[in-house]
Design a protein around this motif. Structure first.
Motif, mmCIF file in Angstrom:
data_model
loop_
_atom_site.group_PDB
_atom_site.id
_atom_site.type_symbol
_atom_site.label_atom_id
_atom_site.label_comp_id
_atom_site.label_asym_id
_atom_site.label_seq_id
_atom_site.Cartn_x
_atom_site.Cartn_y
_atom_site.Cartn_z
ATOM 1 N N HIS A 1 0.805 -1.227 0.000
ATOM 2 C CA HIS A 1 0.000 0.000 0.000
ATOM 3 C C HIS A 1 0.832 1.268 0.000
ATOM 4 O O HIS A 1 0.304 2.364 0.151
ATOM 5 C CB HIS A 1 -0.944 -0.016 1.214
ATOM 6 C CG HIS A 1 -1.950 -1.109 1.135
ATOM 7 N ND1 HIS A 1 -1.705 -2.371 1.599
ATOM 8 C CD2 HIS A 1 -3.174 -1.143 0.563
ATOM 9 C CE1 HIS A 1 -2.754 -3.130 1.350
ATOM 10 N NE2 HIS A 1 -3.652 -2.418 0.721
ATOM 11 N N LEU A 2 2.134 1.078 -0.116
ATOM 12 C CA LEU A 2 3.041 2.218 -0.038
ATOM 13 C C LEU A 2 3.868 2.297 -1.322
ATOM 14 O O LEU A 2 4.382 1.288 -1.796
ATOM 15 C CB LEU A 2 3.975 1.992 1.159
ATOM 16 C CG LEU A 2 4.837 3.136 1.640
ATOM 17 C CD1 LEU A 2 3.974 4.285 2.153
ATOM 18 C CD2 LEU A 2 5.741 2.654 2.769
ATOM 19 N N GLY A 3 3.972 3.484 -1.897
ATOM 20 C CA GLY A 3 4.841 3.681 -3.053
ATOM 21 C C GLY A 3 5.879 4.724 -2.687
ATOM 22 O O GLY A 3 5.536 5.768 -2.124
ATOM 23 N N VAL A 4 7.143 4.432 -2.940
ATOM 24 C CA VAL A 4 8.196 5.356 -2.529
ATOM 25 C C VAL A 4 9.048 5.754 -3.740
ATOM 26 O O VAL A 4 9.508 4.897 -4.482
ATOM 27 C CB VAL A 4 9.100 4.716 -1.446
ATOM 28 C CG1 VAL A 4 10.186 5.688 -1.011
ATOM 29 C CG2 VAL A 4 8.274 4.273 -0.245
ATOM 30 N N ALA B 1 6.977 4.100 -8.623
ATOM 31 C CA ALA B 1 6.353 4.139 -7.289
ATOM 32 C C ALA B 1 4.832 4.067 -7.371
ATOM 33 O O ALA B 1 4.168 3.710 -6.399
ATOM 34 C CB ALA B 1 6.771 5.417 -6.569
ATOM 35 N N LEU B 2 4.282 4.410 -8.553
ATOM 36 C CA LEU B 2 2.817 4.463 -8.677
ATOM 37 C C LEU B 2 2.240 3.235 -9.365
ATOM 38 O O LEU B 2 1.024 3.050 -9.385
ATOM 39 C CB LEU B 2 2.412 5.708 -9.484
ATOM 40 C CG LEU B 2 2.770 7.061 -8.877
ATOM 41 C CD1 LEU B 2 2.455 8.179 -9.863
ATOM 42 C CD2 LEU B 2 2.000 7.280 -7.581
ATOM 43 N N VAL B 3 3.120 2.388 -9.937
ATOM 44 C CA VAL B 3 2.624 1.344 -10.836
ATOM 45 C C VAL B 3 1.756 0.297 -10.123
ATOM 46 O O VAL B 3 0.908 -0.333 -10.744
ATOM 47 C CB VAL B 3 3.812 0.701 -11.615
ATOM 48 C CG1 VAL B 3 4.625 -0.227 -10.736
ATOM 49 C CG2 VAL B 3 3.320 -0.014 -12.856
ATOM 50 N N HIS B 4 1.923 0.137 -8.809
ATOM 51 C CA HIS B 4 1.075 -0.835 -8.101
ATOM 52 C C HIS B 4 -0.095 -0.135 -7.403
ATOM 53 O O HIS B 4 -0.741 -0.711 -6.546
ATOM 54 C CB HIS B 4 1.900 -1.661 -7.113
ATOM 55 C CG HIS B 4 2.586 -0.843 -6.047
ATOM 56 N ND1 HIS B 4 3.646 -0.014 -6.306
ATOM 57 C CD2 HIS B 4 2.346 -0.725 -4.725
ATOM 58 C CE1 HIS B 4 4.035 0.569 -5.184
ATOM 59 N NE2 HIS B 4 3.255 0.160 -4.207
ATOM 60 N N VAL C 1 1.706 7.582 -1.098
ATOM 61 C CA VAL C 1 2.893 7.756 -1.936
ATOM 62 C C VAL C 1 3.861 8.701 -1.238
ATOM 63 O O VAL C 1 3.463 9.757 -0.750
ATOM 64 C CB VAL C 1 2.515 8.353 -3.314
ATOM 65 C CG1 VAL C 1 3.761 8.575 -4.153
ATOM 66 C CG2 VAL C 1 1.569 7.440 -4.053
ATOM 67 N N ILE C 2 5.120 8.281 -1.178
ATOM 68 C CA ILE C 2 6.146 9.127 -0.579
ATOM 69 C C ILE C 2 7.092 9.569 -1.689
ATOM 70 O O ILE C 2 7.647 8.730 -2.399
ATOM 71 C CB ILE C 2 6.919 8.356 0.509
ATOM 72 C CG1 ILE C 2 5.956 7.950 1.632
ATOM 73 C CG2 ILE C 2 8.060 9.184 1.052
ATOM 74 C CD1 ILE C 2 6.565 7.054 2.676
ATOM 75 N N LEU C 3 7.236 10.868 -1.831
ATOM 76 C CA LEU C 3 8.090 11.404 -2.894
ATOM 77 C C LEU C 3 9.262 12.138 -2.254
ATOM 78 O O LEU C 3 9.073 13.181 -1.629
ATOM 79 C CB LEU C 3 7.288 12.377 -3.767
ATOM 80 C CG LEU C 3 5.992 11.826 -4.387
ATOM 81 C CD1 LEU C 3 4.927 12.898 -4.452
ATOM 82 C CD2 LEU C 3 6.262 11.294 -5.771
ATOM 83 N N ASP C 4 10.451 11.566 -2.382
ATOM 84 C CA ASP C 4 11.633 12.167 -1.775
ATOM 85 C C ASP C 4 12.355 12.997 -2.851
ATOM 86 O O ASP C 4 13.078 12.449 -3.670
ATOM 87 C CB ASP C 4 12.553 11.065 -1.231
ATOM 88 C CG ASP C 4 13.602 11.602 -0.280
ATOM 89 O OD1 ASP C 4 13.655 12.826 -0.091
ATOM 90 O OD2 ASP C 4 14.383 10.788 0.267
ATOM 91 N N GLU C 5 12.094 14.258 -2.846
ATOM 92 C CA GLU C 5 12.644 15.194 -3.828
ATOM 93 C C GLU C 5 12.441 14.713 -5.267
ATOM 94 O O GLU C 5 13.409 14.474 -5.991
ATOM 95 C CB GLU C 5 14.120 15.422 -3.554
ATOM 96 C CG GLU C 5 14.316 15.897 -2.130
ATOM 97 C CD GLU C 5 15.595 16.671 -1.945
ATOM 98 O OE1 GLU C 5 16.061 17.234 -2.919
ATOM 99 O OE2 GLU C 5 16.067 16.702 -0.816
ATOM 100 N N PRO C 6 11.191 14.593 -5.693
ATOM 101 C CA PRO C 6 10.940 14.003 -7.009
ATOM 102 C C PRO C 6 11.208 14.940 -8.174
ATOM 103 O O PRO C 6 11.287 14.483 -9.308
ATOM 104 C CB PRO C 6 9.446 13.674 -6.948
ATOM 105 C CG PRO C 6 8.889 14.679 -6.001
ATOM 106 C CD PRO C 6 9.960 14.975 -5.000
ATOM 107 N N GLU D 1 -8.048 12.044 -6.062
ATOM 108 C CA GLU D 1 -8.758 10.750 -6.123
ATOM 109 C C GLU D 1 -8.603 9.957 -4.828
ATOM 110 O O GLU D 1 -9.104 8.841 -4.706
ATOM 111 C CB GLU D 1 -8.221 9.913 -7.294
ATOM 112 C CG GLU D 1 -8.668 10.433 -8.656
ATOM 113 C CD GLU D 1 -7.825 9.881 -9.802
ATOM 114 O OE1 GLU D 1 -7.057 8.920 -9.579
ATOM 115 O OE2 GLU D 1 -7.936 10.429 -10.907
ATOM 116 N N GLY D 2 -7.846 10.481 -3.861
ATOM 117 C CA GLY D 2 -7.771 9.834 -2.549
ATOM 118 C C GLY D 2 -6.398 9.341 -2.140
ATOM 119 O O GLY D 2 -6.223 8.828 -1.029
ATOM 120 N N THR D 3 -5.408 9.460 -3.016
ATOM 121 C CA THR D 3 -4.060 8.998 -2.641
ATOM 122 C C THR D 3 -3.422 10.008 -1.682
ATOM 123 O O THR D 3 -3.434 11.211 -1.944
ATOM 124 C CB THR D 3 -3.164 8.874 -3.899
ATOM 125 O OG1 THR D 3 -3.845 8.067 -4.852
ATOM 126 C CG2 THR D 3 -1.804 8.292 -3.581
#
Lengths: 256, 309
Positions: free
Chosen positions: B78-81, B147-150, B155-160, B182-184
Motif C-alpha cells: 500500500h506504499l509507493g516510494v 512508485a505508482l505502478v502498483h 505515496v512518498i516522494l523524496d525530492e521528485p 482521487e484519494g491517494t
C-alpha cells in the motif's frame, strides 16, 4: 494480506533469469568456449592416457568435471553479480521496498542461479557429447549434484554479494576462494593420485563431492562413497541456503 | 482516518549519529503533506525507515491502521516510494521495469495503467529504450512511475523534481494533484519551498533529527508567519543603537537598505499605526512603504535557524 507472493517471486525469478539471457555471449557462450579450450589442450597434452584407478580415459573423465566447474562458477556469478550491481547502483532498494519475503527472495534468486547453471551445463553437454565416449549412466545423480551444487554456489554468491562493497572485494572472493576450491576439487585429476595428506583434507571439501558425484552420474564410478557424498552435499546445501536466507532476513550489510 | 501515524521514532546509526530523535507525526488520509528540513535533517532517514531500507532504533509506525514495522508485506503493497537517488537496472527498458515492479508487488500485468503512467509522465516515446539512454529528468519521472505502478494508497516522494525542468515539473505536479484528489495520500519532501506551499495542505519541519513544527499549511502561514511593514528612504537606512532601542518592540532590522518592522496581529487588528509613527519619529517621512508577508521559505529559515541557535 497474508500468504506467499507467488507472482512477486515469479517476477523476481524472471528478472534474474532475463538478466543473464540479455548478455548470453558473456554468460553462456564464453563459459562453453573456455571449457572447449581446456578440453582441446588436455586432449593433446594427455592423449589416450587412462585415469589411474578409475579405468576411464582422461578425456571422458575431464568433461563432467569441466561441466560441473562451469555450472558452479556460473551459479555463483548469477547471484553475486546481481547483488553487487544492485548495491553499487543502488537498485537493491527497489527489491527491499517490494513485498518479497526473505524466503521468496531465496526461491527466486536461487532458482535463477540453478537455471543458469543448467543452461551452461546443457550447452557444454551438447557441444562436447559428440566428441566423446560419454554416457549418461545415472540421471538422478547428475541432477542431484548439479542442482545442489548450484544451490550452494547461488547461496554463497548471495552472501558474497551482500558482504562486498566493491567489485574488487567480490573478485577477491571469486579469485582467491571460489576458483581455487573448484580447481582443486578433482576436476582435472582423481584424488587417488594425491598424497595421503591431501586426500584427507579433500574429505572435508564439499566441492570435491559435488564434482565427483556429478561425474559418477556419467562414468559410473568415482572417488567417494556415494552415501557419504550425498549426506555431505545435503548438509552443505541446506546450511548454505539457510545461512543466505538468515543473512537476508536480518538485512546483513544491506540495511543500516 | 490516519494514513501514517509515526510515534516516537528514533534512529541511531552504527557510527553513533542520531539521525532521528523521538519523532511523532500524523499524516491524515488524503493529505498532501510536506516534510521539510535542511540537508541532513533526517527526512531521508525517516523515509527510508518507512520504505524498509533502514531499520528504526525505536518507535512505531502505523500505515492505514496497520503496524508497518510488523506487517511489512501488507504495508509495502500500500506504499509507493520515490527514492531520492536515481537508480535503474541497465538491462531493462522503462516498460519492462514497470511490469517487473508491478509483478513484484504481486499484481498482474496492467498494460492500460502502465501506458497511462508512461503517457502522463511523458515517457511513452522512450518506453522501449534501455534506461541508460534516458536523460536525468526522464529517469526521475520513471522513478515516479515505478512508485505508482502498483497503485499505492500512500505515496512518498523524496525530492521528485530535482533536475526536472519547470514545464515538466508543473505537469508532474498536476498529475500528482489528480491522484491526491482521487484519494491517494502524498508525503513530499522538497527543497522547492514555493512548490510545497502551493501544493501541500499539511506541513512538518524536521531539523537535526527532531520535529520542530507539524500543522496545516494554513495555520503555519497564518499563526507562525509574521508580516512586516517596510520603509524605503532616499538613503539606505542605517540603524543606530538608540534607534534600534526605540524600535525594539517591532524587532527592527534593515534588509537591503530598507527598514522592516514586525507587526503584531490581534484578531483583525494590528499595531500598524504605532509602528508607522515610531518609524517616522526615528527617520522622518519615508519615500515609500509596503507590507511584506513571510512565506513558507521565510518561516522555514526562521524556525530552523532558531532551532539551530
Amino acid at each position: 494480506m497474508s500468504g506467499m507472493n507467488i507472482l512477486g517471486t515469479w517476477t523476481l525469478f524472471q528478472r534474474e533469469s532475463k538478466r543473464f539471457m540479455r548478455v548470453k555471449m558473456q554468460t553462456i557462450v564464453a563459459p562453453a568456449l573456455t571449457a572447449i579450450l581446456y578440453l582441446i589442450v588436455f586432449r593433446y597434452a594427455m592423449g589416450e592416457r587412462q585415469v589411474p584407478g578409475l579405468n576411464v580415459d582422461y578425456f571422458t573423465f575431464l568433461i563432467p568435471g569441466l561441466m560441473m566447474m562451469a555450472m558452479l562458477q556460473n551459479a555463483f556469478a548469477n547471484t553475486s553479480s546481481s547483488m553487487i550491481m544492485g548495491k553499487i547502483m543502488n537498485t537493491h532498494v527497489f527489491l527491499m521496498m517490494a513485498p518479497i519475503s526473505p524466503i521468496e527472495a531465496m526461491i527466486a534468486f536461487l532458482s535463477a542461479a540453478v537455471l543458469r547453471a543448467l543452461v551452461v551445463g546443457g550447452v557444454l553437454l551438447l557441444v562436447l557429447f559428440p566428441f566423446s565416449d560419454l554416457h549418461i549412466t545415472h540421471v538422478w545423480m547428475i541432477l542431484f549434484y548439479g542442482v545442489c551444487g548450484s544451490l550452494i554456489m547461488g547461496s554463497l554468491g548471495l552472501i558474497t554479494g551482500m558482504w562486498s562493497k566493491t567489485f574488487d572485494e567480490m573478485s577477491m572472493v571469486t579469485n582467491f576462494i571460489i576458483m581455487p576450491l573448484t580447481f582443486l576439487s578433482g576436476v582435472f585429476y582423481s584424488v587417488k593420485q594425491l598424497p595421503p595428506i591431501w586426500q584427507a583434507l579433500n574429505a572435508w571439501n564439499p566441492f570435491f563431492y559435488l564434482i565427483d558425484g556429478f561425474r559418477h552420474g556419467f562414468i559410473a564410478t568415482g572417488d567417494s562413497d556415494p552415501v557419504h557424498a550425498i549426506g555431505m552435499v545435503l548438509v552443505v546445501t541446506l546450511s548454505s541456503v539457510i545461512l543466505a536466507w538468515y543473512l537476508w532476513r536480518i538485512g546483513w550489510k544491506l540495511k543500516d | 482516518m490516519t494514513a501514517l501515524n509515526i510515534q516516537n521514532l528514533s534512529k541511531v546509526y552504527e557510527n553513533g549519529k542520531q539521525a532521528l530523535q523521538d519523532v511523532s507525526l500524523r499524516v491524515p488520509e488524503g493529505a498532501f503533506f510536506a516534510l521539510l528540513g535542511p540537508n541532513g535533517a533526517g527526512k531521508s532517514t525517516l523515509i527510508n525507515i518507512l520504505a524498509d531500507t533502514v531499520r528504526a532504533s525505536s518507535g512505531s509506525v502505523q500505515l492505514l491502521g496497520h503496524d508497518l514495522l510488523m506487517e511489512r508485506a501488507w504495508g509495502k503493497r500500500h506504499l509507493g516510494v520515490v527514492p531520492q537517488e536515481i537508480a535503474f537496472d541497465p538491462f531493462f527498458s522503462p516498460r519492462e521495469i514497470l511490469h517487473f515492479t508491478r509483478g513484484m508487488y504481486g499484481q498482474s500485468r496492467d498494460e492500460v495503467w502502465v501506458d497511462a503512467l508512461l503517457e502522463r509522465l511523458e515517457l511513452a516515446e522512450h518506453a522501449n529504450k534501455i534506461t541508460r539512454q534516458l536523460s536525468g529528468g526522464m529517469k526521475r519521472r520513471l522513478l515516479v512511475a515505478q512508485a505508482l505502478v502498483h497503485r499505492p494508497k500512500v505515496v512518498i516522494l523524496d525530492e521528485p523534481t530535482a533536475g526536472v525542468d519547470v514545464e515538466l515539473r508543473k505537469r508532474l505536479w498536476d498529475f500528482i494533484r489528480e491522484l491526491n484528489a482521487e484519494g491517494t495520500t502524498v508525503l513530499l519532501t522538497t527543497h522547492y519551498l514555493e512548490e510545497a506551499q502551493e501544493l501541500c495542505d499539511q506541513v512538518a519541519i524536521i531539523n537535526q533529527g527532531r520535529l520542530i513544527a507539524s500543522q496545516s499549511m494554513q495555520s503555519l502561514l497564518g499563526d507562525v508567519a509574521s508580516s512586516s511593514l517596510c520603509f524605503r528612504y532616499e538613503q539606505a537606512v542605517e540603524l543606530s543603537e538608540s534607534q534600534e532601542q526605540a524600535l525594539q518592540a517591532f524587532a527592527a532590522r534593515v534588509c537591503d537598505g530598507v527598514l522592516c518592522l514586525d507587526l503584531q496581529h490581534e484578531g483583525e487588528h494590528s499595531n500598524f499605526d504605532t509602528a508607522y509613527q515610531a518609524a517616522r519619529q526615528c527617520f522622518g517621512a519615508p519615500l515609500d512603504t509596503y507590507m511584506r508577508q513571510e512565506n513558507l521559505e521565510d518561516v522555514f529559515l526562521r524556525l530552523t535557524h532558531k532551532d539551530a541557535a
